[in-house]
Design a protein around this motif. Structure first.
Motif, short mmCIF file in Angstrom:
data_model
loop_
_atom_site.label_atom_id
_atom_site.label_comp_id
_atom_site.label_asym_id
_atom_site.label_seq_id
_atom_site.Cartn_x
_atom_site.Cartn_y
_atom_site.Cartn_z
N SER A 114 32.42 48.65 50.97
CA SER A 114 33.31 49.67 51.55
C SER A 114 33.01 49.87 53.03
CB SER A 114 33.15 51.00 50.80
OG SER A 114 33.59 50.88 49.46
N ILE A 115 31.74 49.78 53.40
CA ILE A 115 31.37 49.88 54.81
C ILE A 115 31.85 48.64 55.57
CG2 ILE A 115 29.42 49.92 56.43
CD1 ILE A 115 27.91 51.64 54.40
N LEU A 116 31.64 47.48 54.99
CA LEU A 116 32.06 46.23 55.64
C LEU A 116 33.57 46.18 55.84
CD1 LEU A 116 29.72 43.70 53.79
CD2 LEU A 116 29.57 44.39 56.19
N ASP A 117 34.31 46.77 54.93
CA ASP A 117 35.77 46.78 55.05
C ASP A 117 36.22 47.52 56.31
OD1 ASP A 117 36.22 45.34 52.74
OD2 ASP A 117 36.46 47.10 51.46
N GLN A 118 35.43 48.45 56.77
CA GLN A 118 35.81 49.21 57.98
C GLN A 118 35.70 48.35 59.24
OE1 GLN A 118 37.15 52.10 57.05
NE2 GLN A 118 36.47 51.34 55.05
N PHE A 119 35.01 47.24 59.13
CA PHE A 119 34.88 46.32 60.27
C PHE A 119 35.78 45.09 60.11
CE2 PHE A 119 30.89 48.65 59.92
CZ PHE A 119 30.65 49.02 61.23
N TRP A 120 36.56 45.06 59.02
CA TRP A 120 37.37 43.88 58.71
C TRP A 120 36.49 42.63 58.69
CZ3 TRP A 120 42.42 44.59 57.34
CH2 TRP A 120 42.99 45.82 57.66
N ALA A 121 35.29 42.82 58.19
CA ALA A 121 34.31 41.73 58.19
C ALA A 121 34.46 40.88 56.94
CB ALA A 121 32.90 42.30 58.26
N PRO A 122 34.44 39.57 57.08
CA PRO A 122 34.49 38.69 55.89
C PRO A 122 33.16 38.75 55.13
CG PRO A 122 34.16 37.38 57.88
CD PRO A 122 34.38 38.79 58.34
N TYR A 123 33.24 38.75 53.83
CA TYR A 123 32.03 38.73 53.01
C TYR A 123 32.41 38.18 51.64
CZ TYR A 123 34.08 43.01 51.05
OH TYR A 123 34.94 43.92 50.47
N ARG A 124 31.42 37.79 50.90
CA ARG A 124 31.63 37.30 49.55
C ARG A 124 31.14 38.35 48.56
NH1 ARG A 124 32.81 31.88 49.21
NH2 ARG A 124 32.47 30.63 51.09
N VAL A 125 31.98 38.68 47.63
CA VAL A 125 31.59 39.65 46.61
C VAL A 125 30.40 39.12 45.81
CG1 VAL A 125 32.37 40.92 44.58
CG2 VAL A 125 33.96 40.50 46.46
N SER A 126 30.27 37.80 45.76
CA SER A 126 29.17 37.19 45.01
C SER A 126 27.83 37.32 45.74
CB SER A 126 29.46 35.71 44.76
OG SER A 126 29.67 35.01 45.98
N HIS A 127 27.87 37.71 47.03
CA HIS A 127 26.61 37.88 47.76
C HIS A 127 25.76 38.97 47.12
CE1 HIS A 127 28.15 36.05 51.81
NE2 HIS A 127 27.75 35.14 50.94
#
Length: 301
Positions: A114-127
């Motif tokens: 939810s925090i990363l979404d505020q930066f429009w940052a790519p991430y993997r849910v599997s991380h």
């Protein structure tokens, strides 16, 4: 001949040139009434955000009954602190003084995504949670975030006590590592989360949004609302008779008052009455037009 609508705030007088349908549509647009308590809370938030960094930052928790305007205040503060561009040796960096996070549940991984979404940052849910946390902290530092608003904090209660403590610990640890204050927003239930941890209680100052009383401040609130409603005639909502009727309808709940006044204004426009009369308020009171849950039904929830 130009008609002078002195009873309407200058910022909204342009609405009077619109059609009935357009004026009715404008009633559903978001707007905030700047009443004294809202101004006070926003100023407190600003003061917290601009405090010098130190190892143990004091945090803030805004609580109140449902539909009392907590989120509206939080989002207004967020909007008052927009992103800024800063030129650096490596290019352009976006500074984000405030980020706004809506708490959905008590999942630690979801907390960081939810925090990363505020930066429009790519991430993997599997991380792993650790990897997501490191990425979030890196971005929070790079973008020089001064405070994080965690809205709907009471949603943590959906999880087990262990999960609740885990998220609260993450909030505390973020505050410690970044040396920035955190702003929590929620119902009264959010405050009970803090009391389970003596360290957290001492780290949060609490501001409560109480229900309105039927007094001069409430009548001032009605005057402020009236200045926003695109009606051709003044309604004199702050008059004793109308103020009492409206208070009986809303029971001091700001959000419910908003809904009632919008319903009244829509009726006044549709029927070419162009003012909120006592009869219109009584019609809404009888629930012939607006099917709105009585605040008494959830006031004790």
């Amino acid at each position: 001949m130009q008609i002078n609508y002195e009873h309407i705030h200058p910022d909204f007088q342009h609405l009077m040139s619109l059609s009935k349908e357009e004026r009715t549509y404008s009633l559903d647009q978001d707007f905030m009434i700047y009443y004294p308590k809202a101004k006070e809370v926003i100023q407190v938030m600003s003061n917290f955000m601009n405090k010098p960094k130190k190892n143990r930052m004091q945090n803030l928790l805004l609580i109140g009954d449902p539909n009392m305007g907590k989120t509206t205040i939080a989002k207004k503060f967020y909007a008052m602190n927009p992103n800024k561009k800063m030129e650096t040796l490596d290019g352009t960096t976006t500074l984000k003084p405030v980020i706004y996070v809506n708490i959905q549940g008590s999942s630690e991984k979801e907390f960081y995504t939810s925090i990363l979404d505020q930066f429009w940052a790519p991430y993997r849910v599997s991380h792993s949670t650790l990897k997501l946390k490191q990425q979030a902290i890196h971005l929070l530092k790079i973008c020089q975030v001064k405070t994080i608003i965690f809205d709907e904090l009471h949603n943590l209660l959906r999880g087990t006590p262990t999960k609740q403590c885990t998220i609260l610990d993450q909030i505390k640890n973020l505050s410690n590592e970044l040396m920035i204050p955190m702003i929590g927003v929620g119902t009264k239930a959010a405050a009970t989360l803090l009391y389970n941890d003596p360290q957290l209680v001492s780290r949060f100052d609490i501001i409560k949004l109480n229900k309105w009383d039927l007094n001069q401040e409430f009548r001032g609130l009605l005057q402020s609302f009236e200045k926003r409603l695109p009606l051709k005639k003044p309604s004199f909502l702050a008059s004793k008779e109308k103020a009492v009727l409206l208070y009986e309808l809303c029971q001091g709940n700001l959000g419910y008052l908003h809904q009632v006044l919008i319903a009244c204004a829509e009726y006044a426009i549709e029927k070419d009455i162009e003012e909120i009369t006592q009869e219109i308020i009584e019609t809404i009171m009888d629930k012939k037009l607006a099917q709105i849950t009585n605040p008494k039904d959830y006031a004790t929830s």
